[in-house]
Motif scaffolding. Structure first.
Motif, PDB file in Angstrom:
ATOM      1  N   GLY A  67       0.762   0.474  -6.444  1.00 24.64           N
ATOM      2  CA  GLY A  67       1.814   0.922  -5.538  1.00 24.64           C
ATOM      3  C   GLY A  67       3.149   0.251  -5.837  1.00 24.64           C
ATOM      4  O   GLY A  67       4.202   0.892  -5.793  1.00 24.64           O
ATOM      5  N   LEU A  68       3.117  -1.047  -6.152  1.00 20.29           N
ATOM      6  CA  LEU A  68       4.352  -1.758  -6.480  1.00 20.29           C
ATOM      7  C   LEU A  68       4.938  -1.271  -7.805  1.00 20.29           C
ATOM      8  O   LEU A  68       6.162  -1.188  -7.964  1.00 20.29           O
ATOM      9  N   ALA A 301       3.794   5.701  -3.761  1.00 20.13           N
ATOM     10  CA  ALA A 301       3.732   4.275  -3.438  1.00 20.13           C
ATOM     11  C   ALA A 301       3.532   4.062  -1.948  1.00 20.13           C
ATOM     12  O   ALA A 301       2.749   3.203  -1.528  1.00 20.13           O
ATOM     13  N   GLU A 305       0.308   1.906  -0.649  1.00 20.46           N
ATOM     14  CA  GLU A 305       0.730   0.522  -0.475  1.00 20.46           C
ATOM     15  C   GLU A 305       1.412   0.365   0.875  1.00 20.46           C
ATOM     16  O   GLU A 305       1.999   1.309   1.406  1.00 20.46           O
ATOM     17  N   LYS A 306       1.333  -0.826   1.446  1.00 18.14           N
ATOM     18  CA  LYS A 306       2.001  -1.097   2.712  1.00 18.14           C
ATOM     19  C   LYS A 306       3.513  -1.036   2.534  1.00 18.14           C
ATOM     20  O   LYS A 306       4.044  -1.306   1.461  1.00 18.14           O
ATOM     21  N   TRP A 356       5.638  -6.657   7.442  1.00 20.30           N
ATOM     22  CA  TRP A 356       4.404  -6.769   6.657  1.00 20.30           C
ATOM     23  C   TRP A 356       3.447  -7.749   7.326  1.00 20.30           C
ATOM     24  O   TRP A 356       2.255  -7.492   7.453  1.00 20.30           O
TER      25      TRP A 356
END
Length: 361
Positions: A67-68, A301, A305-306, A356
């Motif tokens: 994701g990053l 992403a 991903e968070k 986060w």
């Protein structure tokens, strides 16, 4: 640059909004078929054949940094697209948006046909798709105008005030808590924008001076701030829809409504004109392709991903903007711009880290 588009470019969705995972059809039939073939199913361990063990192994098998990586690639593509917007001569920002929508539409239509997702979307998500299209396309037009009216670095940095607006909207409309930390991040962002705008009544005429007329620079700054507002709402909507809507369908609404909006605005202001230079025509094509690539990777992403890590990685947009401005325009950013960039990026990163941590509890 969503940014943009961030509509983007960017800008950061609210990490507290849930993603919806829909199991694919026939998923329950795969383990039985695997057992019949003498091999463990996808939910069973290859060593012991137990489902829980296999489930954990399957979860760990996914690349943790994918994701990053998608986010970094999205930031680069958006930044290159922003560079081309700045390079195009004698073409209005709204017309650039229209060309981008046309080229993206030519790519998205075959993808939708191949994926058999349809062109309308799930019944319960259509209102969100319409809002995503209208607000996202408006953010795109404002961003392109900001790139044309002010420097690449200034416009990019201001768009990163989007997370602050996201927190404010969540407080107003979603009744989420707005803490003193959020107020501090808002103050940092406002400080950064003031350092970039450099209003004469605070900094004097010499500090406010730019290569372009200050009035045009000011219009570009306001357009960048407005882009940040619309992008914040757009990203919240995308996160709200989650995986229940195919990301190509989300982009389809974006380009269709964006094209319609651009044509209406061009008809009103009477600014339609085909580019005379062949290089400008090439830039228009590349703007569409790089913008599409940036949207696809950013949407993917956000799905895997968070939002916190994605928001932090998106700050690479600022790094790319400074590099491109120095290399391609021989324009060294002022210390005011650098200071403003540090304030805005610190605010964006701090807000992302805080959200986060909250979502991880």
């Amino acid at each position: 640059m969503r940014p943009v588009d961030s509509a983007g470019a960017a800008e950061v969705p609210e990490p507290g909004l849930p993603l919806t995972d829909n199991a694919p059809q026939g998923a329950s039939e795969e383990p039985a078929a695997a057992e019949a073939a003498g091999t463990p199913g996808p939910c069973r361990c290859w060593v012991c054949g137990n489902s829980p063990c296999g489930s954990e192994a399957k979860k760990k098998a996914r690349c943790p940094g994918l994701g990053l990586f998608y986010t970094l690639l999205s930031a680069f593509l958006f930044s290159v697209g922003s560079l081309f917007v700045k390079k195009v001569q004698d073409v209005h920002a709204v017309e650039i948006s229209a060309f981008r929508c046309v080229f993206q539409m030519l790519v998205v239509i075959p993808c939708l046909i191949y994926r058999k997702t349809g062109f309308i979307g799930p019944k319960g998500q259509r209102i969100f798709l319409l809002l995503r299209g209208v607000l996202g396309s408006t953010a795109m037009i404002l961003l392109y105008y900001a790139f044309q009216a002010t420097s690449l670095a200034d416009a990019t940095v201001i768009t990163f005030s989007s997370p602050v607006f996201t927190s404010i909207f969540a407080w107003i409309f979603l009744k989420e808590k707005y803490s003193p930390w959020d107020a501090l991040f808002t103050a940092f962002t406002i400080t950064g924008v003031i350092l970039i705008v450099r209003p004469p009544f605070l900094f004097g005429a010499s500090a406010a001076g730019t290569d372009e007329s200050y009035s045009v620079h000011l219009k570009g700054t306001f357009a960048a701030v407005a882009h940040a507002v619309f992008a914040a709402v757009t990203m919240v909507i995308i996160r709200k829809m989650g995986k229940s809507v195919d990301y190509f369908l989300s982009i389809w609404y974006y380009v269709v409504l964006g094209l319609l909006e651009s044509v209406i605005v061009l008809f009103i202001i009477g600014e339609w004109s085909l580019p005379y230079c062949g290089l400008d025509r090439l830039f228009l094509i590349l703007i569409g392709l790089f913008g599409l690539g940036g949207q696809v990777f950013l949407t993917k992403a956000l799905q895997i991903e968070k939002a916190g890590p994605v928001a932090i990685m998106r700050t690479m947009d600022v790094v790319f903007a400074f590099i491109f401005q120095i290399i391609f325009f021989n324009d060294m950013p002022t210390w005011w711009t650098v200071g403003g960039a540090l304030c805005v990026v610190a605010s964006s990163t701090g807000a992302a880290i805080r959200k986060w941590c909250q979502s991880s509890k």
